[in-house]
Design a protein around this motif. Structure first.
Motif: not given
Length: 767
Positions: A647-653
């Motif tokens: 799994f990979k989670l991409d989110y606002p920094a």
């Protein structure tokens, strides 16, 4: 009048129904476009759209049922028997159950801490606790070289490191568990944090010898003896119990005398053992002794008789137990540390951030069941069993409006909580629910199943309990036999079964049994299982894999299933070396799963085998566990819906990632060991973030990527689920709060959270 619309509602449309019927009756070469079914021959169809279904039969209603279920996965719950599709638990049930376990754990931990303060006061430790409970103190996210033997009490709300524009070898996330610390490369070692130094309640008056914290890496011994009554006659049917008096080296076992004789295998040497004998003719008798090594080959090195024999032999003298001398309490009070001034978080240097993570195989439940068993007995579980990811995967959380991403269904929600220790910040708990496809016996593909069964002497042991309870309980091998009888109901035409047993050596008892024709032969072999001898687990696996390779069929699921208490004491006993077999054969398409029998089975050893072999395993403590493992959970144990999954989670920094309940987490994909995802299972992820108040960025999105390979074709796939924060806030709140409750329980057992911090967590959940 009602039949037509209901029928069409079930199948979707006339066109779909017609196509489905044609495909169900088709032979090689008939096109099934538009149904999701790829027909390449009489024994090929689909488990899910795009996944070839191996070995399906198309003759009779059973074949039609399989085809219908595989073409339209959403119809499986209607096509399968109700008990074969696992229902979700309600959040009220989850909350009630785990609050009960948390209260038990709190009482035990508080009792241990009270005893520690009374007999082993340590002002430097109090100062350390005070420092760690202070918010916003400098905190390093770098992993340490080795875990400390002392439990650490880390606050739930932690400061967050400034995100970097370039990936590093480890993210800034702080895991709930020590073993979940980010790594730059996958590790085959099982999760095993150091045991806490806090003694159990009985240790207050009885100092115990020093021992290693992990029973799996110390020498094992055997113990035996005879029981006599007042007339110097041997006593049959007496209950003999043995337990370790060292909380760092847990052991419990029980057996029943035959001819007055009892015996135990796989006990830890160099540790105080309490031996209790109960029978109506003699009452209750006890001895306490430190077990000696068996390396010199003396079978009577640890012989302990009870009563007087007609011709008594010299017996070992039980080691006297010294009396503890309480240390006077110290009155020195540490100087309190200054409280730092709360401040907002700095602005990030980039717009987006990400990390890779894994929550382990979704079918493994052994540690969860063992923790519950210990707490129900009034004992604090070993810290290594408190694996939050396994708890979250064990529970089938309810979900809201899951959406299909391809093979999987996903829902996501976020709970915003004010930071009670910093008025400038809010905490954000992210809950992600991923569900695998459903599959039932009528719809599953045939398999080649190789059973590798432990028939060593230790499989004759019975779980602890009262005299009446033990007499009515099954020993470990009887539990295995009961489960195997239940397994027969799960077999389908086309299945092939092999049966291998091991004790001192390994033997193939049956091979290439074609089901259902060989059902009677399988029953005879199951009935003939008898315990005796030592435990050469490595020989058993070697023989099991030899037979599995001999009858390997690429168009079927090939699985080795190990049934054992995992106390290897003959041949090769290093779990790392033994586990290489599971790893090599997994890559060759022969998957591995395990069943650990007894509440005291060597969980660390079996976890090592399944961790390296990417398999799953259950704990079998009672008859209900045996029936469930070979019944409702059997497909999850034997059939993988996806392999090599990450799994990979991409989110606002501007969201600073802090705590994680994941097993592994990394900024590079290779830093997370890929796992398999079983049918009929789900995973719930809990990730915590922190941010400044009122960010006014509700349109920013969170993106989940699921990468995996199809078991049948090896095709690599990636599925994506992306939602704006405005749609996530306030969703899945009940499940998220229950997940926080569970991680509070595991943190308490690990020693990472103090009772005070856990009580604060509970108070926060009520607000």
């Amino acid at each position: 009048m009602l039949a037509k619309p209901l029928f069409l509602t079930f199948f979707g449309s006339k066109k779909r129904l017609l196509a489905l019927s044609l495909c169900a009756l088709s032979v090689s070469g008939v096109s099934c476009q538009g149904t999701g079914l790829t027909n390449t021959g009489p024994s090929s169809s689909l488990l899910q759209p795009g996944i070839p279904y191996m070995g399906a039969t198309r003759s009779g209603s059973g074949g039609h049922l399989r085809v219908a279920a595989l073409v339209a996965p959403e119809l499986v719950p209607a096509l399968c028997a109700p008990q074969e599709v696992r229902p979700a638990s309600s959040n009220a049930e989850i909350d009630r159950e785990y609050r009960g376990y948390l209260e038990k754990a709190l009482a035990l931990r508080q009792q241990q801490l009270d005893l520690t303060r009374r007999y082993q006061p340590d002002t430097s430790r109090e100062l350390s606790d005070q420092r760690k409970d202070q918010p916003n103190l400098p905190f390093s996210s770098a992993p340490t070289a080795a875990p400390s033997a002392e439990p650490t009490y880390a606050p739930t709300s932690m400061p967050f490191a400034e995100p970097s524009s370039a990936p590093t070898s480890a993210p800034s996330a702080q895991p709930y568990a020590p073993a979940a610390t980010a790594t730059s490369a996958p590790s085959a070692q099982p999760y095993a944090p150091a045991a806490t130094a806090t003694p159990a309640p009985y240790a207050a008056t009885t100092p115990l010898p020093a021992a290693t914290s992990d029973i799996s890496i110390i020498e094992k011994s055997t113990m035996n003896g005879k029981v006599y009554d007042q007339n110097q006659q041997t006593v049959d049917g007496a209950i003999v119990k043995a337990r370790s008096l060292n909380p760092s080296v847990p052991y419990e076992g029980s057996t029943i005398t035959a001819g007055g004789t009892y015996a135990f295998n796989n006990l830890p040497s160099g540790v105080q053992i309490e031996i209790v004998v109960e029978a109506p003719s003699i009452g209750t008798l006890k001895q306490i002794a430190v077990l000696k090594s068996n390396k010199q080959g003396d079978p009577n090195a640890n012989r302990f008789d009870f009563g007087t024999a007609p011709s008594p032999s010299p017996l070992p003298t039980a080691t006297p137990m010294p009396t503890a001398t309480p240390t006077p309490e110290q009155t020195a009070t540490p100087t309190p540390l200054p409280t730092p001034t709360p401040t907002p978080l700095p602005e990030p240097s980039q717009l987006r951030d990400f990390f890779y993570f894994s929550y382990d195989d979704s079918a493994s439940t052994a540690a969860v069941e063992l923790v519950k068993e210990k707490l129900n007995r009034g004992q604090m579980p070993h810290a290594s069993l408190a694996r939050p990811w396994e708890f979250l995967n064990r529970i089938h959380f309810p979900y809201e409006n899951q959406e299909e991403t391809g093979l999987f269904k996903v829902s996501m929600g976020m709970d915003r909580i004010e930071d009670s220790e910093n008025p400038f910040l809010d905490n954000y708990d992210l809950g992600v629910h991923v569900t695998a496809p459903a599959l039932c016996r009528q719809a599953r593909p045939p398999m080649v199943l190789t059973l590798v069964i432990d028939v060593s002497g230790s499989m004759n042991e019975i779980e602890m309990g009262s005299y009446d309870e033990i007499r009515n309980r099954l020993n470990k091998l009887e539990l295995a036999r009961k489960g195997l009888y239940r397994l027969k109901q799960e077999l389908v035409p086309g299945d092939v079964v092999n049966l291998v047993t091991f004790s001192d050596t390994a033997a193939t008892k049956a091979e290439n049994l074609q089901m259902p024709e060989a059902n009677a032969t399988l029953s005879t072999q199951i009935e003939g299982l008898r315990p005796a001898g030592g435990t050469n687990l490595n020989a058993g696996l070697q023989e099991g894999y030899r037979i599995a390779r001999k009858y390997y069929q690429p168009d079927k699921t090939n699985r080795v299933l190990l049934l054992t208490d995992a106390y290897a004491n003959q041949g090769e006993v290093d779990p790392l070396i033994i586990s290489r077999q599971t790893q090599i054969n997994d890559k060759a398409g022969i998957y591995f799963s395990g069943l650990g029998f007894g509440a005291g089975f060597n969980e660390a050893f079996l976890n090592q085998l399944t961790e390296v072999g990417k398999g799953s395993y259950y704990a079998i403590v009672n008859e209900e566990d045996a029936t469930r493992a070979f019944g409702e959970r059997f497909l999850a144990l034997t059939h993988a819906a996806a392999r090599n999954l990450r799994f990979k989670l991409d989110y606002p920094a501007w969201l600073k990632h802090g705590e994680s309940a994941a097993e592994e987490i990394s900024l590079v994909a290779e830093g997370v060991q890929p796992t398999h995802f079983s049918f009929n299972t789900s995973q719930f992820f809990l990730e915590r973030f922190r941010a400044n108040k009122n960010p006014n960025k509700a349109s920013d999105t969170l993106r989940l990527e699921i990468s995996y390979t199809l078991p049948s074709t090896g095709e690599k796939r990636t599925e994506v689920y992306e939602k704006p924060l405005s749609e996530l806030l306030g969703k899945e709140q009940a499940s998220i709060q229950n997940a926080r409750l569970i991680t509070a329980l595991t943190g308490l057992i690990q020693g990472n959270l103090s009772p005070e911090r856990v009580r604060k967590e509970i108070r926060d959940l009520k607000n």
